[in-house]
Motif scaffolding. Structure first.
Motif: not given
Length: 274
Positions: A102, A106, A111-112, A126, A130
């Motif tokens: 992640m 990123s 990011i979703y 995370l 995020v």
């Protein structure tokens, strides 16, 4: 998978031969969508005697998305759930590789993440930047994005539903594509509308089931495919709700290979969905 060309609505296109969907909004904003990354699944496969380097596999996933980002210029990424492999716990492999995955992405994308049924305690893994969405999903214009394990509210303006969760693979004995992951597109129509040929208010919904993003799920899906028989209950709770509770019916369906070839129709859904 041909889409409509109404410029007042979002459009979506699979990026063949990759398990990635491209979404274009009327305002020219673009998103990429992937589903079922299952980082850490290497631990389960290792129990079957197959050794896979989790960090190397994670690097390959990052490399693919990096290349797609550079090729398309798209900076928005939707992950449709099951980012990690375990359900309630966090394994050592997940601690090592989910943050790495992640944080790497990123730097490229906004990011979703729509949590899936395997994403328990996912917030601990995370980066702060995020966007964590509700497990019921998120809606962009006329498209609802959800993992597929929950029963989201389907607004009256929803015309397409994008889901993952199923890990669709083709089930055709004797086919050279047997066991390969695929795209599934299902056209749903109201049962009541089917009884009236002159009903001008017929509503259709298009359900697109995405293939899993992580290639090692190809192996796992083949050896763990669970066919439940003739219960009539789909392995997609969302589809069950649409058919059994909300009076929708399957009108047409198409199964697509990763190169975009049509390889099946609605009669081929039984072994896939049930």
């Amino acid at each position: 998978m041909i889409e409509d060309i109404n410029t007042n609505k979002c459009r979506c296109f699979p990026l063949y031969p990759h398990p990635i969907l491209l979404i274009e909004t009327p305002g020219s904003k673009k998103f990429l969508a992937i589903s079922d990354v299952h980082i850490g699944l290497e631990d389960k496969i290792r129990r079957n005697g197959v050794l896979i380097d989790s960090r190397k596999n994670t690097d390959e996933l990052i490399k693919l998305l990096t290349n797609i980002c550079l090729e398309t210029g798209v900076k928005e990424l939707i992950i449709l759930g099951d980012l990690k492999a375990s359900i309630r716990v966090i394994t050592r492999t997940e601690w090592d590789n989910v943050p790495y995955f992640m944080e790497s992405l990123s730097k490229l994308f906004n990011i979703y993440l729509i949590p899936g049924n395997h994403d328990g305690n996912i917030k601990q893994l995370l980066p702060e930047n995020v966007n964590i969405m509700r497990s019921q999903g998120m809606q962009i214009n006329n498209i609802l994005f959800t993992h597929g394990h929950t029963l989201p509210r389907i607004g009256i303006n929803v015309e397409k539903i994008i889901v993952g969760h199923l890990h669709p693979i083709i089930q055709k004995e004797g086919s050279i594509l047997q066991g390969n992951k695929i795209w599934v597109k299902i056209r749903l129509i109201k049962k009541d509308a089917l009884r009236s040929k002159h009903n001008q208010n017929t509503r259709n919904i298009e359900l697109i089931i995405m293939p899993h993003f992580n290639n090692i799920l190809d192996y796992y899906s083949k050896v763990n495919r669970n066919i439940s028989g003739t219960t009539g209950k789909s392995r997609l709770p969302l589809l069950d709700k649409l058919i059994n509770k909300l009076n929708w019916s399957i009108d047409k369906a198409f199964l697509f290979s990763l190169d975009g070839s049509i390889i099946g129709l609605e009669e081929d859904l039984a072994g896939l969905l049930y």
